[in-house]
Scaffold this motif. Structure first.
Motif, PDB file in Angstrom:
ATOM      1  N   LEU A   1       0.823  -1.222   0.000  1.00  0.00           N
ATOM      2  CA  LEU A   1       0.000   0.000   0.000  1.00  0.00           C
ATOM      3  C   LEU A   1       0.854   1.269   0.000  1.00  0.00           C
ATOM      4  CD1 LEU A   1      -2.732  -1.119   2.594  1.00  0.00           C
ATOM      5  CD2 LEU A   1      -2.859  -1.195   0.105  1.00  0.00           C
ATOM      6  N   ARG A   2       2.140   1.108   0.312  1.00  0.00           N
ATOM      7  CA  ARG A   2       3.085   2.238   0.350  1.00  0.00           C
ATOM      8  C   ARG A   2       2.579   3.379   1.244  1.00  0.00           C
ATOM      9  NH1 ARG A   2       7.321   0.883  -2.288  1.00  0.00           N
ATOM     10  NH2 ARG A   2       7.109  -0.558  -4.005  1.00  0.00           N
ATOM     11  N   CYS A   3       2.115   2.988   2.424  1.00  0.00           N
ATOM     12  CA  CYS A   3       1.561   3.979   3.367  1.00  0.00           C
ATOM     13  C   CYS A   3       2.664   4.870   3.930  1.00  0.00           C
ATOM     14  CB  CYS A   3       0.869   3.262   4.518  1.00  0.00           C
ATOM     15  SG  CYS A   3      -0.627   2.455   3.991  1.00  0.00           S
ATOM     16  N   ARG A   4       2.271   6.074   4.296  1.00  0.00           N
ATOM     17  CA  ARG A   4       3.191   7.018   4.943  1.00  0.00           C
ATOM     18  C   ARG A   4       2.546   7.543   6.200  1.00  0.00           C
ATOM     19  NH1 ARG A   4       6.246  10.111   0.728  1.00  0.00           N
ATOM     20  NH2 ARG A   4       6.389   8.669  -0.991  1.00  0.00           N
ATOM     21  N   ALA A   5       3.370   8.142   7.049  1.00  0.00           N
ATOM     22  CA  ALA A   5       2.829   8.743   8.283  1.00  0.00           C
ATOM     23  C   ALA A   5       1.772   9.769   7.883  1.00  0.00           C
ATOM     24  CB  ALA A   5       3.953   9.396   9.071  1.00  0.00           C
ATOM     25  N   GLY A   6       0.660   9.773   8.633  1.00  0.00           N
ATOM     26  CA  GLY A   6      -0.428  10.715   8.333  1.00  0.00           C
ATOM     27  C   GLY A   6      -1.545  10.060   7.530  1.00  0.00           C
ATOM     28  N   ASP A   7      -1.231   8.913   6.874  1.00  0.00           N
ATOM     29  CA  ASP A   7      -2.280   8.228   6.090  1.00  0.00           C
ATOM     30  C   ASP A   7      -3.291   7.579   7.030  1.00  0.00           C
ATOM     31  OD1 ASP A   7      -1.026   8.903   3.803  1.00  0.00           O
ATOM     32  OD2 ASP A   7      -0.266   6.894   3.327  1.00  0.00           O
ATOM     33  N   GLU A   8      -4.494   7.442   6.517  1.00  0.00           N
ATOM     34  CA  GLU A   8      -5.532   6.725   7.253  1.00  0.00           C
ATOM     35  C   GLU A   8      -5.738   5.380   6.582  1.00  0.00           C
ATOM     36  OE1 GLU A   8      -8.666   9.829   8.677  1.00  0.00           O
ATOM     37  OE2 GLU A   8      -9.717   8.037   7.993  1.00  0.00           O
ATOM     38  N   ILE A   9      -5.768   4.313   7.354  1.00  0.00           N
ATOM     39  CA  ILE A   9      -5.994   2.985   6.752  1.00  0.00           C
ATOM     40  C   ILE A   9      -7.082   2.241   7.523  1.00  0.00           C
ATOM     41  CG2 ILE A   9      -3.662   2.735   5.830  1.00  0.00           C
ATOM     42  CD1 ILE A   9      -3.110   0.777   8.168  1.00  0.00           C
ATOM     43  N   GLN A  10      -7.621   1.200   6.898  1.00  0.00           N
ATOM     44  CA  GLN A  10      -8.580   0.338   7.566  1.00  0.00           C
ATOM     45  C   GLN A  10      -7.875  -0.965   7.922  1.00  0.00           C
ATOM     46  OE1 GLN A  10     -11.979  -0.084   4.993  1.00  0.00           O
ATOM     47  NE2 GLN A  10     -12.126   2.116   4.685  1.00  0.00           N
ATOM     48  N   VAL A  11      -8.132  -1.446   9.125  1.00  0.00           N
ATOM     49  CA  VAL A  11      -7.448  -2.643   9.615  1.00  0.00           C
ATOM     50  C   VAL A  11      -8.489  -3.621  10.147  1.00  0.00           C
ATOM     51  CG1 VAL A  11      -5.784  -3.486  11.334  1.00  0.00           C
ATOM     52  CG2 VAL A  11      -5.449  -1.247  10.294  1.00  0.00           C
ATOM     53  N   VAL A  12      -8.305  -4.901   9.871  1.00  0.00           N
ATOM     54  CA  VAL A  12      -9.180  -5.916  10.472  1.00  0.00           C
ATOM     55  C   VAL A  12      -8.321  -6.914  11.237  1.00  0.00           C
ATOM     56  CG1 VAL A  12     -11.039  -5.730   8.769  1.00  0.00           C
ATOM     57  CG2 VAL A  12      -9.133  -7.301   8.336  1.00  0.00           C
ATOM     58  N   ASP A  13      -8.920  -7.538  12.257  1.00  0.00           N
ATOM     59  CA  ASP A  13      -8.113  -8.468  13.058  1.00  0.00           C
ATOM     60  C   ASP A  13      -8.500  -9.935  12.857  1.00  0.00           C
ATOM     61  OD1 ASP A  13     -10.504  -8.656  14.377  1.00  0.00           O
ATOM     62  OD2 ASP A  13      -9.764  -7.937  16.312  1.00  0.00           O
ATOM     63  N   GLY A  14      -9.491 -10.211  12.008  1.00  0.00           N
ATOM     64  CA  GLY A  14      -9.885 -11.602  11.755  1.00  0.00           C
ATOM     65  C   GLY A  14     -10.760 -12.175  12.855  1.00  0.00           C
ATOM     66  N   ALA A  15     -10.948 -11.409  13.934  1.00  0.00           N
ATOM     67  CA  ALA A  15     -11.786 -11.880  15.040  1.00  0.00           C
ATOM     68  C   ALA A  15     -13.060 -11.053  15.126  1.00  0.00           C
ATOM     69  CB  ALA A  15     -11.002 -11.792  16.356  1.00  0.00           C
ATOM     70  N   GLY A  16     -13.355 -10.352  14.055  1.00  0.00           N
ATOM     71  CA  GLY A  16     -14.628  -9.615  13.999  1.00  0.00           C
ATOM     72  C   GLY A  16     -14.510  -8.117  14.180  1.00  0.00           C
ATOM     73  N   HIS A  17     -13.284  -7.594  14.350  1.00  0.00           N
ATOM     74  CA  HIS A  17     -13.116  -6.155  14.582  1.00  0.00           C
ATOM     75  C   HIS A  17     -12.549  -5.442  13.370  1.00  0.00           C
ATOM     76  CE1 HIS A  17     -12.737  -8.038  18.664  1.00  0.00           C
ATOM     77  NE2 HIS A  17     -13.814  -7.286  18.765  1.00  0.00           N
ATOM     78  N   TRP A  18     -13.062  -4.271  13.167  1.00  0.00           N
ATOM     79  CA  TRP A  18     -12.616  -3.392  12.074  1.00  0.00           C
ATOM     80  C   TRP A  18     -12.166  -2.074  12.703  1.00  0.00           C
ATOM     81  CZ3 TRP A  18     -14.312   1.496  10.911  1.00  0.00           C
ATOM     82  CH2 TRP A  18     -14.033   2.006   9.635  1.00  0.00           C
ATOM     83  N   TYR A  19     -11.066  -1.529  12.243  1.00  0.00           N
ATOM     84  CA  TYR A  19     -10.546  -0.283  12.814  1.00  0.00           C
ATOM     85  C   TYR A  19     -10.201   0.703  11.693  1.00  0.00           C
ATOM     86  CZ  TYR A  19      -9.558  -3.436  16.732  1.00  0.00           C
ATOM     87  OH  TYR A  19      -9.653  -4.375  17.723  1.00  0.00           O
ATOM     88  N   ARG A  20     -10.465   1.977  11.974  1.00  0.00           N
ATOM     89  CA  ARG A  20      -9.941   3.033  11.113  1.00  0.00           C
ATOM     90  C   ARG A  20      -8.772   3.632  11.880  1.00  0.00           C
ATOM     91  NH1 ARG A  20     -11.422   8.422  10.172  1.00  0.00           N
ATOM     92  NH2 ARG A  20     -13.078   8.285  11.740  1.00  0.00           N
ATOM     93  N   VAL A  21      -7.630   3.644  11.243  1.00  0.00           N
ATOM     94  CA  VAL A  21      -6.394   3.987  11.962  1.00  0.00           C
ATOM     95  C   VAL A  21      -5.648   5.095  11.232  1.00  0.00           C
ATOM     96  CG1 VAL A  21      -4.145   3.059  12.701  1.00  0.00           C
ATOM     97  CG2 VAL A  21      -6.181   1.621  12.821  1.00  0.00           C
ATOM     98  N   CYS A  22      -5.119   6.042  11.996  1.00  0.00           N
ATOM     99  CA  CYS A  22      -4.237   7.061  11.413  1.00  0.00           C
ATOM    100  C   CYS A  22      -2.794   6.654  11.735  1.00  0.00           C
ATOM    101  CB  CYS A  22      -4.552   8.437  12.013  1.00  0.00           C
ATOM    102  SG  CYS A  22      -3.420   9.683  11.391  1.00  0.00           S
ATOM    103  N   LEU A  23      -1.959   6.576  10.729  1.00  0.00           N
ATOM    104  CA  LEU A  23      -0.582   6.119  10.952  1.00  0.00           C
ATOM    105  C   LEU A  23       0.293   7.260  11.477  1.00  0.00           C
ATOM    106  CD1 LEU A  23      -0.088   3.902   7.779  1.00  0.00           C
ATOM    107  CD2 LEU A  23      -0.805   3.213  10.071  1.00  0.00           C
ATOM    108  N   ASN A  24       0.997   6.975  12.562  1.00  0.00           N
ATOM    109  CA  ASN A  24       1.892   7.980  13.138  1.00  0.00           C
ATOM    110  C   ASN A  24       3.332   7.770  12.679  1.00  0.00           C
ATOM    111  OD1 ASN A  24      -0.370   8.768  14.606  1.00  0.00           O
ATOM    112  ND2 ASN A  24       0.107   7.333  16.253  1.00  0.00           N
ATOM    113  N   HIS A  25       3.781   6.506  12.725  1.00  0.00           N
ATOM    114  CA  HIS A  25       5.154   6.175  12.323  1.00  0.00           C
ATOM    115  C   HIS A  25       5.105   5.005  11.350  1.00  0.00           C
ATOM    116  CE1 HIS A  25       6.732   8.703  15.514  1.00  0.00           C
ATOM    117  NE2 HIS A  25       5.851   8.140  16.319  1.00  0.00           N
ATOM    118  N   VAL A  26       5.820   5.129  10.257  1.00  0.00           N
ATOM    119  CA  VAL A  26       5.876   4.027   9.289  1.00  0.00           C
ATOM    120  C   VAL A  26       7.337   3.682   9.047  1.00  0.00           C
ATOM    121  CG1 VAL A  26       5.309   3.287   6.936  1.00  0.00           C
ATOM    122  CG2 VAL A  26       3.740   4.796   8.182  1.00  0.00           C
ATOM    123  N   GLN A  27       7.718   2.453   9.447  1.00  0.00           N
ATOM    124  CA  GLN A  27       9.070   1.982   9.157  1.00  0.00           C
ATOM    125  C   GLN A  27       8.962   0.682   8.395  1.00  0.00           C
ATOM    126  OE1 GLN A  27      10.603   1.896  13.124  1.00  0.00           O
ATOM    127  NE2 GLN A  27      11.374   3.995  13.016  1.00  0.00           N
TER     128      GLN A  27
END
Ligand code: SAM
Length: 220
Positions: free
Chosen positions: A7-33
């Motif tokens: 996805l070539r994400c950078r700090a400041g990007d917003e992404i959607q994350v799932v955990d496979g156990a039924g949860h969905w998250y909208r996340v803002c990235l602070n640090h990308v290494q």
């Protein structure tokens, strides 16, 4: 790491994350290494893009591993919640790579934006599966003068469904008799003989589309 390499994400990007156990998250990235991503959860939801009821498909192990894997991917996309590789009388294949199958399920889950990873069982013998009790509607797909799967699930949109599909050589008549005796409804998928993985995909699609229609009717 998918977020960095693909996805070539950078700090400041917003992404959607799932955990496979039924949860969905909208996340803002602070640090990308390269191997680490740190972010802040902005929103958390449960059951996003998940079906309203359980859908289990038991598909006999197939001689072609690739065909079984096609089913695994499509099953996730079509809302299947549990998968059992079956060993039946006419099953010729015996090996099953659970880890590889899990990887396929995870990739498909991310791709189609589900948040629950379908449960994948180790291969089980048909008679063991047939003996299990449960409140779901239980069907066995077999060519013959049986009601269609669509008829069997009519009016049952909110109920869990389990469908069993045989190997290349099909279920034996005795297996079908035994399943019916155990409370399974024998169902037809039409006049044409489908390959096993096509039959399993058709079952998942039939149940899912029928549920969507029921949901639309209820909300209208
Ligand atoms: N010679 C086998 C027989 O007559 O049962 C054909 C097996 S078919 C290739 C593999 C499996 O797909 C079957 O065991 C059944 O579960 C499912 N299947 C394929 N076509 C079907 C149909 N038209 N109706 C119901 N089930 C079907």
């Amino acid at each position: 790491m998918h977020a960095v390499r693909v996805l070539r994400c950078r700090a400041g990007d917003e992404i959607q994350v799932v955990d496979g156990a039924g949860h969905w998250y909208r996340v803002c990235l602070n640090h990308v290494q390269k191997n680490t991503v740190i972010g802040t959860v902005l929103e958390r939801r449960v059951g996003v893009n998940e079906p309203s009821a359980q859908l289990h498909i038991g598909l006999a192990l197939l001689k072609s591993r690739q065909r079984f894997e096609v089913f695994l991917e499509k099953a996730v996309e079509l809302g299947v919640t549990a998968i059992t590789p079956l060993i039946t009388e006419r099953t010729e294949a015996r090996s099953f790579r659970v880890q590889r199958a899990r990887r396929i399920l995870v990739a498909a889950m991310k791709q189609c934006r589900r948040c629950h990873l379908p449960r994948l069982s180790v291969p089980r013998h048909l008679d063991e599966v047939l003996m299990e009790e449960g409140s779901v509607l239980r069907c066995i797909a077999h060519q013959g003068p049986y009601p269609s799967l669509l008829e069997a699930v009519a009016g049952q949109e909110l109920r869990g469904v389990s469908v069993l599909v045989g190997p290349e050589g099909g279920f034996t008549e005795e297996e079908v008799r035994y399943a019916r005796g155990a409370g399974y409804t024998a169902v037809s998928l039409g006049v044409r003989r489908l390959r096993s993985e096509t039959a399993a995909i058709a079952c998942a699609s039939t149940v899912t589309m029928h549920r969507s229609l029921g949901a639309r009717r209820r909300s209208a």
